[in-house]
Design a protein around this motif. Structure first.
Motif, PDB file in Angstrom:
ATOM      1  N   ASP A  80     -23.665  24.922   8.565  1.00 55.32           N
ATOM      2  CA  ASP A  80     -22.969  23.887   9.346  1.00 55.32           C
ATOM      3  C   ASP A  80     -22.063  24.507  10.414  1.00 55.32           C
ATOM      4  OD1 ASP A  80     -24.109  22.257   7.439  1.00 55.32           O
ATOM      5  OD2 ASP A  80     -22.255  21.988   6.292  1.00 55.32           O
ATOM      6  N   ASN A 132     -14.681  24.495   7.974  1.00 48.89           N
ATOM      7  CA  ASN A 132     -16.084  24.676   7.636  1.00 48.89           C
ATOM      8  C   ASN A 132     -16.118  25.795   6.587  1.00 48.89           C
ATOM      9  OD1 ASN A 132     -18.903  24.198   8.000  1.00 48.89           O
ATOM     10  ND2 ASN A 132     -19.050  26.054   9.240  1.00 48.89           N
ATOM     11  N   ASN A 174     -18.196  24.401   1.189  1.00 46.94           N
ATOM     12  CA  ASN A 174     -19.564  24.892   1.258  1.00 46.94           C
ATOM     13  C   ASN A 174     -20.059  24.716   2.688  1.00 46.94           C
ATOM     14  OD1 ASN A 174     -22.402  24.949   1.201  1.00 46.94           O
ATOM     15  ND2 ASN A 174     -22.443  24.240  -0.913  1.00 46.94           N
ATOM     16  N   ILE A 175     -20.594  25.779   3.298  1.00 45.83           N
ATOM     17  CA  ILE A 175     -21.017  25.688   4.709  1.00 45.83           C
ATOM     18  C   ILE A 175     -22.407  25.064   4.854  1.00 45.83           C
ATOM     19  CG2 ILE A 175     -19.602  27.497   5.759  1.00 45.83           C
ATOM     20  CD1 ILE A 175     -22.003  29.403   5.360  1.00 45.83           C
ATOM     21  N   ASP A 203     -23.063  21.883   3.141  1.00 47.71           N
ATOM     22  CA  ASP A 203     -23.033  20.533   2.547  1.00 47.71           C
ATOM     23  C   ASP A 203     -22.836  19.417   3.586  1.00 47.71           C
ATOM     24  OD1 ASP A 203     -20.375  20.894   3.191  1.00 47.71           O
ATOM     25  OD2 ASP A 203     -19.592  20.560   1.171  1.00 47.71           O
ATOM     26  N   LEU A 218     -20.271  18.745   5.228  1.00 44.39           N
ATOM     27  CA  LEU A 218     -18.922  18.170   5.139  1.00 44.39           C
ATOM     28  C   LEU A 218     -17.863  19.195   5.515  1.00 44.39           C
ATOM     29  CD1 LEU A 218     -19.413  16.457   1.650  1.00 44.39           C
ATOM     30  CD2 LEU A 218     -19.365  15.290   3.870  1.00 44.39           C
ATOM     31  N   LEU A 219     -16.755  18.690   6.029  1.00 41.96           N
ATOM     32  CA  LEU A 219     -15.616  19.550   6.354  1.00 41.96           C
ATOM     33  C   LEU A 219     -14.538  19.352   5.288  1.00 41.96           C
ATOM     34  CD1 LEU A 219     -15.571  18.577  10.120  1.00 41.96           C
ATOM     35  CD2 LEU A 219     -16.252  20.817   9.225  1.00 41.96           C
ATOM     36  N   ASP A 220     -13.855  20.407   4.913  1.00 46.43           N
ATOM     37  CA  ASP A 220     -12.763  20.321   3.938  1.00 46.43           C
ATOM     38  C   ASP A 220     -11.442  20.273   4.701  1.00 46.43           C
ATOM     39  OD1 ASP A 220     -14.992  21.032   2.292  1.00 46.43           O
ATOM     40  OD2 ASP A 220     -13.545  21.617   0.742  1.00 46.43           O
TER      41      ASP A 220
HETATM   42 MG    MG Z   1     -18.734  22.055   4.113  1.00 39.87          MG
END
Ligand code: MG
Length: 293
Positions: free
Chosen positions: A122, A196, A211-212, A214, A216-218
């Motif tokens: 990502d 990321n 997780n790069i 998934d 999604l951003l944390d």
């Molecule tokens: Mg992620």
């Protein structure tokens, strides 16, 4: 013959990498690669160098820190350059390389690249700027950008610490509205980080297992803290025990919008470099780039 495009930042990481250049080229050549070199600086034209990649190009390899990696990612994403990207951690701050566990030994790092575990990962997009590791704003977050290059080269990462301490004494919180698919948060904050990757400023365990791959951003938001609370929270952060602290908001989202409502804060930062201005529209480009992992 397969080709490697090697981009290096000659002033990154206390300028050590250039002394290893010959050994690294030798290693690639011994493994049947033809290496072309680009010495990256703030004013060099990366696009001119990267626009003619052809099907013989095995990879674009960046030897530098998060800032150099960010510039290459931006050129590749904007121009739809689809060659796998590799990173040799040769900067002052190598947070993303750390996240993907690239070895710090340059020779081992090249072994890993030659092995060729290529995967789609990502990429974050904040307004018109891409980021591979983190987009952030507020206290401490732009220490790398604000630190003098001479000081960086003289004392390395310690220079960020001095910049950060200086910021701590004059910092005032700012109020933001954060909108996501699931939430609207209005809060006075000290800083926020949109990841990321998982580490920033050399601090690991900032995220709870990001997780790069998934999509999604944390997102970590640190609410307005009193001076005394900052040190307690920093201690928890260093141990990776901050996720349920009452001063921390933790989200995992595909996209978010951050609007500044009140207060003064510097413009956001992407991967330790100058980022876009508020308001921020941030999203995760799922599997946006191929990388050597
Ligand atoms: Mg992620």
């Amino acid at each position: 013959m397969k080709k490697i495009k090697l981009i290096y930042n000659s002033v990154a990481g206390q300028s050590k990498f250039k002394y290893f250049l010959d050994t690294i080229i030798e290693k690639f050549m011994q493994n049947g690669f033809e290496v072309s070199l680009f010495r990256a600086g703030k004013k060099t034209n990366l696009y001119d160098y990267l626009k003619n990649v052809d099907s013989d190009t095995y990879g674009i390899i960046v030897a530098g820190g998060d800032g150099t990696l960010n510039r290459v990612v931006n050129v590749m994403m904007r121009n739809n350059i689809k060659v796998p990207l590799g990173v040799i951690p040769a900067g002052t701050s190598n947070d993303f390389a750390k996240h993907i566990k690239m070895p710090y030994n340059f020779s081992e790092c090249i072994d890993k690249i030659i092995l060729g575990n290529i995967q789609e990962v990502d990429v974050g997009l904040a307004n018109d700027k891409y980021f591979i590791n983190v987009c952030s704003a507020g206290l401490f977050t732009n220490a790398s950008q604000k630190t003098d290059i001479g000081l960086k080269n003289a004392i390395g990462k310690l220079s960020y610490f001095f910049t950060a301490v200086y910021q701590l004494f004059k910092f005032k919180p700012f109020e933001v509205k954060i909108e996501t698919e699931n939430d609207i948060i209005i809060e006075k904050v000290s800083l926020f980080l949109i990841f990321n990757g998982s580490s920033a400023g050399g601090i690991d365990k900032l995220t709870d297992g990001s997780n790069i791959q998934d999509g999604l951003l944390d997102i970590i938001v640190i609410k307005d803290c009193k001076f005394s609370e900052v040190s307690i929270l920093l201690g928890k952060i260093l141990l990776g025990k901050h996720f349920d602290d009452k001063k921390v908001i933790y989200l995992r989202e595909k996209w978010l919008r951050v609007t500044k409502i009140n207060g003064n804060v510097d413009d956001p930062d992407v991967d330790g470099d100058e980022g876009p201005r508020f308001p921020l529209e941030v999203r995760c480009i799922e599997k946006g780039i191929k990388m050597f992992l």
